[in-house]
Design a protein around this motif. Sequence first.
Motif, mmCIF file in Angstrom:
data_model
loop_
_atom_site.group_PDB
_atom_site.id
_atom_site.type_symbol
_atom_site.label_atom_id
_atom_site.label_comp_id
_atom_site.label_asym_id
_atom_site.label_seq_id
_atom_site.Cartn_x
_atom_site.Cartn_y
_atom_site.Cartn_z
ATOM 1 N N ARG B 58 0.863 -1.358 -0.084
ATOM 2 C CA ARG B 58 -0.084 0.034 0.041
ATOM 3 C C ARG B 58 0.886 1.251 0.102
ATOM 4 N NH1 ARG B 58 -4.627 -1.785 4.120
ATOM 5 N NH2 ARG B 58 -5.244 0.247 4.174
ATOM 6 N N VAL B 59 0.022 2.394 -0.247
ATOM 7 C CA VAL B 59 0.823 3.594 -0.351
ATOM 8 C C VAL B 59 1.023 4.081 0.974
ATOM 9 C CG1 VAL B 59 0.972 6.005 -1.386
ATOM 10 C CG2 VAL B 59 0.065 3.989 -2.613
ATOM 11 N N ALA B 60 2.262 4.543 1.373
ATOM 12 C CA ALA B 60 2.606 5.173 2.674
ATOM 13 C C ALA B 60 2.054 6.507 2.661
ATOM 14 C CB ALA B 60 4.083 5.114 3.062
ATOM 15 N N GLN B 61 1.431 6.910 3.841
ATOM 16 C CA GLN B 61 0.673 8.422 3.974
ATOM 17 C C GLN B 61 1.609 9.389 4.366
ATOM 18 O OE1 GLN B 61 -2.838 9.042 3.044
ATOM 19 N NE2 GLN B 61 -2.179 7.149 1.866
ATOM 20 N N PRO B 62 1.742 10.397 3.724
ATOM 21 C CA PRO B 62 2.791 11.497 4.048
ATOM 22 C C PRO B 62 2.219 11.920 5.936
ATOM 23 C CG PRO B 62 1.168 12.413 2.292
ATOM 24 C CD PRO B 62 0.746 10.875 2.764
ATOM 25 N N PRO B 63 3.379 12.378 6.384
ATOM 26 C CA PRO B 63 3.201 12.598 7.734
ATOM 27 C C PRO B 63 2.213 13.775 7.879
ATOM 28 C CG PRO B 63 5.376 13.054 7.426
ATOM 29 C CD PRO B 63 4.739 12.475 6.029
ATOM 30 N N PRO B 64 1.283 13.987 9.008
ATOM 31 C CA PRO B 64 0.590 15.161 9.172
ATOM 32 C C PRO B 64 1.407 16.527 9.313
ATOM 33 C CG PRO B 64 0.394 13.714 11.141
ATOM 34 C CD PRO B 64 1.606 13.094 10.170
ATOM 35 N N PRO B 65 1.016 17.514 8.893
ATOM 36 C CA PRO B 65 1.863 18.628 8.811
ATOM 37 C C PRO B 65 1.615 19.390 10.553
ATOM 38 C CG PRO B 65 -0.456 19.192 8.015
ATOM 39 C CD PRO B 65 -0.170 17.538 8.006
ATOM 40 N N PRO B 66 3.042 19.129 10.960
ATOM 41 C CA PRO B 66 3.021 19.726 12.438
ATOM 42 C C PRO B 66 2.071 20.978 12.795
ATOM 43 C CG PRO B 66 4.962 19.986 11.540
ATOM 44 C CD PRO B 66 4.170 19.392 10.332
ATOM 45 N N ALA B 283 -13.751 14.708 -3.907
ATOM 46 C CA ALA B 283 -12.593 15.616 -4.030
ATOM 47 C C ALA B 283 -11.546 14.346 -3.650
ATOM 48 C CB ALA B 283 -12.644 16.755 -2.894
ATOM 49 N N ASN B 284 -10.318 14.594 -4.166
ATOM 50 C CA ASN B 284 -9.208 14.079 -3.786
ATOM 51 C C ASN B 284 -8.608 14.368 -2.600
ATOM 52 O OD1 ASN B 284 -8.883 12.122 -5.952
ATOM 53 N ND2 ASN B 284 -8.586 13.959 -7.187
ATOM 54 N N LEU B 285 -8.199 13.187 -1.669
ATOM 55 C CA LEU B 285 -7.598 13.513 -0.275
ATOM 56 C C LEU B 285 -6.058 13.362 -0.680
ATOM 57 C CD1 LEU B 285 -9.301 11.217 2.363
ATOM 58 C CD2 LEU B 285 -9.173 13.578 2.395
ATOM 59 N N SER B 286 -5.445 14.431 -0.170
ATOM 60 C CA SER B 286 -3.958 14.452 -0.485
ATOM 61 C C SER B 286 -3.184 13.272 0.598
ATOM 62 C CB SER B 286 -3.135 15.834 -0.231
ATOM 63 O OG SER B 286 -3.379 16.132 1.133
ATOM 64 N N ARG B 287 -3.803 13.280 1.712
ATOM 65 C CA ARG B 287 -3.229 12.066 2.654
ATOM 66 C C ARG B 287 -4.421 11.731 3.312
ATOM 67 N NH1 ARG B 287 -2.617 13.365 7.686
ATOM 68 N NH2 ARG B 287 -1.698 11.381 8.262
ATOM 69 N N ARG B 288 -4.731 10.308 3.806
ATOM 70 C CA ARG B 288 -5.508 9.701 4.601
ATOM 71 C C ARG B 288 -5.247 9.828 6.124
ATOM 72 N NH1 ARG B 288 -6.591 5.034 6.620
ATOM 73 N NH2 ARG B 288 -5.047 3.652 5.588
ATOM 74 N N PRO B 289 -6.116 10.456 7.007
ATOM 75 C CA PRO B 289 -5.524 10.526 8.520
ATOM 76 C C PRO B 289 -5.677 8.807 8.644
ATOM 77 C CG PRO B 289 -7.347 11.749 8.025
ATOM 78 C CD PRO B 289 -7.116 11.037 6.572
ATOM 79 N N GLN B 290 -4.957 8.680 9.860
ATOM 80 C CA GLN B 290 -4.805 7.338 10.558
ATOM 81 C C GLN B 290 -6.274 6.800 11.053
ATOM 82 O OE1 GLN B 290 -2.211 4.744 10.251
ATOM 83 N NE2 GLN B 290 -1.486 5.906 8.665
ATOM 84 N N VAL B 291 -6.473 5.665 11.020
ATOM 85 C CA VAL B 291 -7.781 5.216 11.929
ATOM 86 C C VAL B 291 -7.332 5.408 13.401
ATOM 87 C CG1 VAL B 291 -9.447 3.699 12.250
ATOM 88 C CG2 VAL B 291 -8.593 4.089 10.001
ATOM 89 N N ARG B 292 -8.091 6.220 14.147
ATOM 90 C CA ARG B 292 -7.786 6.000 15.653
ATOM 91 C C ARG B 292 -8.460 5.250 16.380
ATOM 92 N NH1 ARG B 292 -9.710 9.063 20.066
ATOM 93 N NH2 ARG B 292 -10.746 10.115 18.983
ATOM 94 N N GLU B 293 -7.766 4.261 17.251
ATOM 95 C CA GLU B 293 -8.565 3.246 17.686
ATOM 96 C C GLU B 293 -9.202 4.167 19.008
ATOM 97 O OE1 GLU B 293 -9.772 0.430 16.775
ATOM 98 O OE2 GLU B 293 -8.441 0.347 14.787
ATOM 99 N N LEU B 338 -13.270 20.544 2.611
ATOM 100 C CA LEU B 338 -13.351 19.271 3.624
ATOM 101 C C LEU B 338 -12.238 18.318 3.412
ATOM 102 C CD1 LEU B 338 -15.173 18.116 5.752
ATOM 103 C CD2 LEU B 338 -16.186 17.039 4.119
ATOM 104 N N ALA B 339 -11.811 18.073 2.201
ATOM 105 C CA ALA B 339 -10.745 17.258 1.957
ATOM 106 C C ALA B 339 -9.470 17.479 2.634
ATOM 107 C CB ALA B 339 -10.688 16.659 0.582
ATOM 108 N N ASP B 340 -9.220 18.880 2.350
ATOM 109 C CA ASP B 340 -8.020 19.550 2.723
ATOM 110 C C ASP B 340 -7.859 19.372 4.143
ATOM 111 O OD1 ASP B 340 -7.408 20.200 0.324
ATOM 112 O OD2 ASP B 340 -7.926 22.086 0.236
ATOM 113 N N SER B 341 -8.765 19.664 4.826
ATOM 114 C CA SER B 341 -8.923 19.768 6.292
ATOM 115 C C SER B 341 -8.943 18.326 6.870
ATOM 116 C CB SER B 341 -10.207 20.415 6.972
ATOM 117 O OG SER B 341 -10.680 21.626 5.959
ATOM 118 N N LEU B 342 -9.387 17.633 6.179
ATOM 119 C CA LEU B 342 -9.130 15.905 6.569
ATOM 120 C C LEU B 342 -7.773 15.484 6.636
ATOM 121 C CD1 LEU B 342 -11.000 13.924 7.879
ATOM 122 C CD2 LEU B 342 -11.604 13.210 5.685
ATOM 123 N N SER B 343 -7.319 15.882 5.301
ATOM 124 C CA SER B 343 -5.749 15.715 5.118
ATOM 125 C C SER B 343 -4.989 15.980 6.238
ATOM 126 C CB SER B 343 -5.256 15.997 3.915
ATOM 127 O OG SER B 343 -6.205 15.841 2.960
#
Lengths: 281, 677
Positions: B58-66, B283-293, B338-343
């Motif tokens: 799978r594609v590794a997701q970029p880290p979230p912007p700090p 819309a396209n998501l530039s990165r997908r957030p990790q699923v939080r358990e 929405l996609a930008d914020s979620l990314s």
Amino acid sequence: MEESLIKLAASENTCQDVPHPQAEAPYYLPFGDEVSIFTQCHRRHLAVMLKGPTGCGKTRFVEHMAWRLKRPLIIVSCHDDLTAADLVGRFLIRDNATVWQDGPLTRAVRTGAICYLDEVVEARQDAIVVIHPLTDYRRVLPIDKTGELIEATPGFQLVISYNPGYQHVTKDLKPSTRQRFVALDFDFPPPEREAEIVIHESGAEHAMGHDLVALAGRIRGLADRGLAEVPSTRLLVSTARLIANGIAPRLACHVALVSPLSDDPALVAAMRDLVDATLLD
Amino acid sequence: MAEPEGLIIDAARQATAFVSRLWDNDNNVSDNSCTLSACRQRLEFLLSAVQGHAVSLRVAQPPPPPSALSRLFGRIPRHLIETRPLPANDGATIFLPMQLHPGEQSELSSHHFFRLLALQQAGRARRRAQQMAPADTLLTLDLFQLSEAAAADHALALHFAGLRHDLMALRRVMLSQRPQPALLNPVEQAVEELYCGVLKACPDDIPPPLALARKPEDSLDWAVEMSMKISIRTGVRAVRYRGCAKDLWWGKMLPPSSVNQPIRYEEALRDMTQPSANPRRSANLSRRPQVREKTPDEDDETQGMWMVQKDDPQQHVEDPAGLQRPADRDDDADAGDLADSLSELPEAQLISSSKTVRELLLADDPLDQRTTLVLPGKGAARGIAYPEWDFRVSRYHKEAAIVRLQPPLLGDVAWAESVVARRPALLRQVQLRLEGLRPRRIRYHRQPEGEEIDINACVNAFAEQRAGLPPQDRLYQSVKAARRDIAVALLIDISGSTDGWVSQELRIIDVEKEALLLVYLALTKLGDPFCIYAFSGESAQNVSLWPLKNFEENDRILVQRRIGALEPQLYTRAGAAIRHTTNLLTATGARYRLLILLSDGKPNDVDRYEGRYGVEDMRQAVAEARLQAIHPFCITVDRHAPQYLARVFGARHYAVLQQAETLPVVLADVLRRLIRQ
């Protein structure tokens, strides 16, 4: 007059064209008890069925056993046009006379040879039914054309091979045929033995033999991912022979091991990657 | 003379243009041939061969912007801020970055680079180090990962001699990217020295003080011992170890993957029947957030001390209670925003709802499918009871599953025409493959009557007559069309999981429908009887079957409209559906009977049918079909299918599709292989 002619012809061709075992043992490395089981089957007049993937050493095993038991060996490669007459024999016209010509099966029955029917499911049903009376307690071969009932000579043994991998809806061995045989399951040998076989058969270097076997083991892992046929020991031997004769290892694997197996570009590319990663040029 | 205000604005504009040029230069995307997608399938095959089982890549997701707050409170130094996705594994799945930096491709071609990273991660995944990873200090964890990575590289170099050169090249590239020693504190310098030592060494050497770790336990012992030594040597216990800059070689060790449990809906059926008033936005998501358990104490009544939120809250994306997002109240909300914020969110909790989808946000690495959709009309038809096999007690439950035949819905007439118009090449391919199966004209030898004399038979008869045998009368040959006695049943799984997307515009169900249509058109030309059934359902009492084409049906337009109307339904209770189709096939009386199942995953249902129970029942149903002289075959898009399908259908009685789009061709190939005589 005609009858005597027929008999003469029949007794004449009993001893011609039957290959006798070579002086030197055909190379075969046993993987289990198959040699002793086969020997016992031969002694007890039981027919044997060899099951296994293509190129894993079934024919070589039969050759080896024929040598060991000192019996002549007749090999028939079955095809979908093989009729009962092709196995049993037919009348031929020769020099203004009609002569009965024994088929390979009849010859084996008369001379007490081992008759090996390779890929028997390919043959037509009527051809397969002919072998039924030879594989039970009767051990006879009725020839309706000549009215003969030939009793098998003590050394006669019937061996068939069968590749369960080929899936044709319309082609399978009937249960009534299967139950007449002692079945020996063949598979590719474990890595050390396979390497030993490859090295012996090809004259390749020790390390190369082991590398090739490791490579084949990995490619066999792709069997569930769309690869129809996995590389056989025979394919490895041909590859190793190319390498032993000076072809660069990676190139030899590409042409002799990877390309014959698949036409799917992604699969071929992945197998080439495996070759490049496993072997050094 | 310009106004000062104008000067400032102009300067700002120039500066912005300059920065954006710089930014563009930095982020210029290389051509598609250098990205992971170009060689993903090839790498998956390679990994399967090396690991011995199917491995998903799978594609590794970029880290979230700090966020500004986390920088302020976390005090992350610049060289430790992750700027790019890193190769990783969670023990089962391997993640690789989508693309490489241009400088990295100087020594190795991008394909070689990806191949090496994939094999490295596969080697690390095989060691199963995740379970042993120390949780006490960051220093021990980093040392543990370093030792594990070096050991995995050592094994790689040992087993794949051809990779040694590539490994050396990767190490050289990574060495050139290390941070300045001046930026590091003494503890970090000690770790950096160890790491650089590894990068400078040959891959089949483990440079001291590292030692070859045979198993992860050895790495753990070494890491604990080494962290003690470093602390003692540096002598300053107060210096905090902030971490080591991670790169492509180092990668990431993700926690072991948790198994997603499918969701059950009971109360929400009514929501599904209401058609959506608003059109879907996407819309396209530039990165997908990790699923939080969910953490165990998350819903505690009393609030703890640690309420300071380090990440910026994204209130227009998330609702803390997970009930209604702000965007749900706003019909005009822009999906792109929405996609930008979620990314930007590092992680988000996954909440499933049966409500109609409002936005589709497409990511490179979509979540595992677990949604199901419901359509009305269940329980409408009279049921046919079938037994079910319970492996736990090794016997059948009588009348355990009720199959209900549903009247098929009728779709748009234009759909079939548009598919044929859109995919002429594919239709041609399918037709070509099946054309060879048309009953050919076969020459029959030794016939009592016929159009021509059979010379061979005459010669034989003559010879036999000369030998004193009775004369033969079968001396003719004739050419007739061969009669083939075959009946085919196609059984299509339209469970909710077929709602998954296989490409930008196609879902699994769309691919299934197109394949069905094309194969249907080609099969009608062959003239052999065949039927098409779709199945799904919910619970043992409602296994729905939609007859799309009966054996005797010939109305092309009607069948096409029925195929066009297929939509994802509920669950996959495969056993009952297979038993019903087996009955239909047995009733045809044909000599050769084929049952082909198109599926997208394991059997499942709301009750105990999940897991082994379902697989065993399906296996029993397939075995029953075999006893009726039916040849079952399964085509699936589930990459994990080999793990269970080999047991259900037997080796070589199933095919796993690598690309769903090839379904029509593969289906035609399977039919050809099974029918060919």
